[in-house]
Design a protein around this motif. Structure first.
Motif, PDB file in Angstrom:
ATOM      1  N   LYS A  73      27.707 -10.480 -13.823  1.00 36.46           N
ATOM      2  CA  LYS A  73      26.427  -9.896 -12.977  1.00 36.46           C
ATOM      3  C   LYS A  73      26.444  -8.523 -13.142  1.00 36.46           C
ATOM      4  O   LYS A  73      25.456  -7.825 -13.213  1.00 36.46           O
ATOM      5  N   ASN A  74      27.576  -8.031 -12.969  1.00 40.18           N
ATOM      6  CA  ASN A  74      27.722  -6.533 -12.983  1.00 40.18           C
ATOM      7  C   ASN A  74      28.352  -5.699 -14.015  1.00 40.18           C
ATOM      8  O   ASN A  74      27.879  -4.602 -14.153  1.00 40.18           O
ATOM      9  N   ILE A  75      28.601  -6.255 -14.957  1.00 37.60           N
ATOM     10  CA  ILE A  75      29.003  -5.485 -16.006  1.00 37.60           C
ATOM     11  C   ILE A  75      28.083  -5.061 -17.250  1.00 37.60           C
ATOM     12  O   ILE A  75      28.260  -4.223 -18.050  1.00 37.60           O
ATOM     13  N   LYS A  76      26.760  -5.521 -17.037  1.00 30.74           N
ATOM     14  CA  LYS A  76      26.003  -5.238 -17.964  1.00 30.74           C
ATOM     15  C   LYS A  76      25.728  -3.717 -17.861  1.00 30.74           C
ATOM     16  O   LYS A  76      24.922  -3.201 -18.978  1.00 30.74           O
ATOM     17  N   ASN A  77      25.698  -2.934 -16.977  1.00 31.17           N
ATOM     18  CA  ASN A  77      25.559  -1.484 -16.669  1.00 31.17           C
ATOM     19  C   ASN A  77      26.298  -0.538 -17.080  1.00 31.17           C
ATOM     20  O   ASN A  77      26.278   0.639 -16.804  1.00 31.17           O
ATOM     21  N   TYR A  78      27.570  -1.189 -17.753  1.00 31.26           N
ATOM     22  CA  TYR A  78      28.718  -0.409 -18.315  1.00 31.26           C
ATOM     23  C   TYR A  78      28.884  -0.433 -19.839  1.00 31.26           C
ATOM     24  O   TYR A  78      28.314  -1.372 -20.491  1.00 31.26           O
ATOM     25  N   ARG A  79      29.484   0.599 -20.203  1.00 30.01           N
ATOM     26  CA  ARG A  79      29.890   0.418 -21.744  1.00 30.01           C
ATOM     27  C   ARG A  79      31.322   0.586 -21.519  1.00 30.01           C
ATOM     28  O   ARG A  79      32.030   1.244 -20.708  1.00 30.01           O
TER      29      ARG A  79
END
Length: 176
Positions: A73-79
């Motif tokens: 849910k949360n990792i999609k905003n990271y690289r």
């Protein structure tokens, strides 16, 4: 005007000489071993001798499912940037485990950059420069251009999944 034109021509000449960025560079060492150096992608680990340890560790790892939903849910905003040594025992264990977690949460491969370093912790094109790569492996999480967390070596919480959640899930942080 001629001076400006000359400068432009010289700059263009040097830019054209730079050549392409080489991925999956294999370095043959004097002792007969091999290591990867510089930017690498997953295909480098699908070939011997790297596939021997990579696939074994990848297959042996069981992702802790209690954290998968939160990570996904949360990792999609990271690289993520990874620095590892194919000669380093911790990297040989943690990198395949990390990749299995990313596969489980369907992390987009274009948001992951992986760099192999030598025993001096230097990569081919100096991607490690200024990033404090003192131990391996290093998993650096970014939002935009800002580093927001990193995992160095073994997990500090007891599991790689929990360490990832601690970085990417702000609600988790607020409740602990």
């Amino acid at each position: 005007m001629r001076k400006f034109a000359s400068i432009v021509l010289v700059v263009l000449f040097f830019i054209s000489c730079e050549g392409p960025y080489i991925f999956n560079r294999v370095v043959h060492l004097k002792d007969g071993n091999q290591m990867l150096l510089g930017g690498v992608d997953r295909t480098a680990f699908e070939k011997a001798p790297f596939s021997d340890w990579y696939l074994e560790a990848y297959e042996a790892y069981s992702v802790d499912q209690q954290y998968v939903k939160s990570i996904k849910k949360n990792i999609k905003n990271y690289r993520v940037e990874v620095f590892l040594g194919t000669w380093d025992e911790d990297s040989r264990l943690r990198y395949p485990e990390f990749m299995k977690i990313l596969d489980e949460v369907k992390f987009p491969k274009q948001r992951l950059l992986t760099y192999a370093v030598n025993t001096s912790k230097k990569s081919f094109y100096s991607e490690e420069s200024g990033k404090g790569i003192d131990a391996l492996p290093v998993f650096i999480f970014y939002q935009g251009k800002k580093e927001v967390g990193r995992i160095v070596g073994a997990a500090t919480s007891g599991s790689l999944e929990e360490d990832i959640v601690r970085i990417v899930d702000k609600a988790y942080l607020n409740n602990n």
